[in-house]
Write a protein that holds these residues in place. Structure first.
Motif, mmCIF file in Angstrom:
data_model
loop_
_atom_site.group_PDB
_atom_site.id
_atom_site.type_symbol
_atom_site.label_atom_id
_atom_site.label_comp_id
_atom_site.label_asym_id
_atom_site.label_seq_id
_atom_site.Cartn_x
_atom_site.Cartn_y
_atom_site.Cartn_z
ATOM 1 N N VAL A 70 0.683 -1.004 -0.018
ATOM 2 C CA VAL A 70 -0.094 0.030 0.027
ATOM 3 C C VAL A 70 0.885 1.150 0.086
ATOM 4 C CG1 VAL A 70 -1.714 1.165 1.127
ATOM 5 C CG2 VAL A 70 -2.021 -1.294 1.372
ATOM 6 N N GLN A 71 2.070 1.167 0.759
ATOM 7 C CA GLN A 71 2.885 2.480 0.825
ATOM 8 C C GLN A 71 3.489 2.427 -0.314
ATOM 9 O OE1 GLN A 71 2.861 4.589 3.255
ATOM 10 N NE2 GLN A 71 1.526 3.448 4.284
ATOM 11 N N ALA A 72 3.734 1.539 -1.140
ATOM 12 C CA ALA A 72 4.631 1.522 -2.280
ATOM 13 C C ALA A 72 3.763 1.938 -3.377
ATOM 14 C CB ALA A 72 5.017 0.165 -2.846
ATOM 15 N N PHE A 73 2.339 1.689 -3.550
ATOM 16 C CA PHE A 73 1.483 2.284 -4.503
ATOM 17 C C PHE A 73 1.341 3.917 -4.120
ATOM 18 C CE2 PHE A 73 -3.052 3.421 -5.301
ATOM 19 C CZ PHE A 73 -3.131 2.947 -6.672
ATOM 20 N N ILE A 74 1.130 4.127 -2.848
ATOM 21 C CA ILE A 74 0.936 5.816 -2.715
ATOM 22 C C ILE A 74 2.172 6.420 -3.247
ATOM 23 C CG2 ILE A 74 1.020 7.254 -0.778
ATOM 24 C CD1 ILE A 74 -0.869 5.243 0.640
ATOM 25 N N SER A 75 3.514 5.736 -2.832
ATOM 26 C CA SER A 75 4.817 6.287 -3.328
ATOM 27 C C SER A 75 4.471 6.618 -4.868
ATOM 28 C CB SER A 75 5.932 5.817 -2.753
ATOM 29 O OG SER A 75 5.918 6.000 -1.573
ATOM 30 N N ALA A 76 4.402 5.459 -5.563
ATOM 31 C CA ALA A 76 4.610 5.552 -6.941
ATOM 32 C C ALA A 76 3.458 6.194 -7.710
ATOM 33 C CB ALA A 76 4.449 4.053 -7.461
ATOM 34 N N ASN A 77 2.305 6.618 -6.854
ATOM 35 C CA ASN A 77 1.229 7.579 -7.450
ATOM 36 C C ASN A 77 1.413 8.747 -6.951
ATOM 37 O OD1 ASN A 77 -0.121 5.809 -9.576
ATOM 38 N ND2 ASN A 77 0.013 4.365 -7.680
ATOM 39 N N THR A 78 2.395 9.215 -6.176
ATOM 40 C CA THR A 78 2.406 10.429 -5.571
ATOM 41 C C THR A 78 3.008 11.554 -6.739
ATOM 42 O OG1 THR A 78 2.649 9.799 -3.387
ATOM 43 C CG2 THR A 78 3.472 12.009 -3.714
ATOM 44 N N ILE A 79 2.260 12.689 -6.891
ATOM 45 C CA ILE A 79 2.812 13.561 -7.729
ATOM 46 C C ILE A 79 3.144 14.960 -7.299
ATOM 47 C CG2 ILE A 79 2.018 14.951 -9.912
ATOM 48 C CD1 ILE A 79 0.112 12.847 -10.440
ATOM 49 N N GLU A 80 4.464 15.329 -7.478
ATOM 50 C CA GLU A 80 5.034 16.624 -6.695
ATOM 51 C C GLU A 80 4.498 17.625 -7.454
ATOM 52 O OE1 GLU A 80 6.742 16.561 -3.817
ATOM 53 O OE2 GLU A 80 6.644 14.443 -3.690
ATOM 54 N N PRO A 81 4.105 18.868 -6.588
ATOM 55 C CA PRO A 81 3.670 19.770 -7.246
ATOM 56 C C PRO A 81 4.823 20.593 -8.314
ATOM 57 C CG PRO A 81 4.249 20.448 -4.891
ATOM 58 C CD PRO A 81 4.226 18.826 -5.169
ATOM 59 N N ARG A 82 4.452 21.119 -9.364
ATOM 60 C CA ARG A 82 5.101 21.760 -10.252
ATOM 61 C C ARG A 82 6.116 23.260 -9.444
ATOM 62 N NH1 ARG A 82 2.279 21.931 -16.074
ATOM 63 N NH2 ARG A 82 2.389 19.637 -16.492
ATOM 64 N N ARG A 83 7.105 23.413 -9.771
ATOM 65 C CA ARG A 83 7.868 24.550 -9.199
ATOM 66 C C ARG A 83 7.692 25.527 -10.161
ATOM 67 N NH1 ARG A 83 13.305 23.285 -6.148
ATOM 68 N NH2 ARG A 83 12.940 25.323 -5.533
ATOM 69 N N ARG A 84 7.349 26.994 -9.712
ATOM 70 C CA ARG A 84 7.404 27.921 -10.844
ATOM 71 C C ARG A 84 8.610 28.428 -11.145
ATOM 72 N NH1 ARG A 84 3.363 32.936 -9.172
ATOM 73 N NH2 ARG A 84 5.175 33.705 -9.998
ATOM 74 N N ARG A 85 8.960 28.854 -12.413
ATOM 75 C CA ARG A 85 10.149 29.354 -12.855
ATOM 76 C C ARG A 85 10.260 30.561 -12.752
ATOM 77 N NH1 ARG A 85 10.884 26.301 -18.583
ATOM 78 N NH2 ARG A 85 9.084 27.239 -18.661
#
Length: 67
Positions: free
Chosen positions: A47-62
């Motif tokens: 379950v933890q691996a599934f969460i990690s694999a599907n976690t999307i980091e926010p985009r950083r503004r340039r």
């Protein structure tokens, strides 16, 4: 081997979804699971691996780019 195995109901509660979602993950073989007789158990690490694999980091503004 101190792995904790969760029922489909427990996984649904952990993910904050209905029971249908983890059952679909099992059916589509998108998450590791163990069959104990007719019962399905999902390792907590899966379950933890599934969460990690599907976690999307926010985009950083340039800096200096106007959107």
């Amino acid at each position: 081997m101190n792995e904790r195995y969760l029922s489909v109901v427990q996984v649904a509660e952990l993910l904050g979804t209905t029971v249908r979602f983890p059952r679909r993950l099992v059916e589509e073989r998108r998450i590791t699971y163990v069959k104990v007789g007719r019962h399905v158990r999902i390792p907590e690490s899966a379950v933890q691996a599934f969460i990690s694999a599907n976690t999307i980091e926010p985009r950083r503004r340039r800096l200096g780019v106007v959107a």
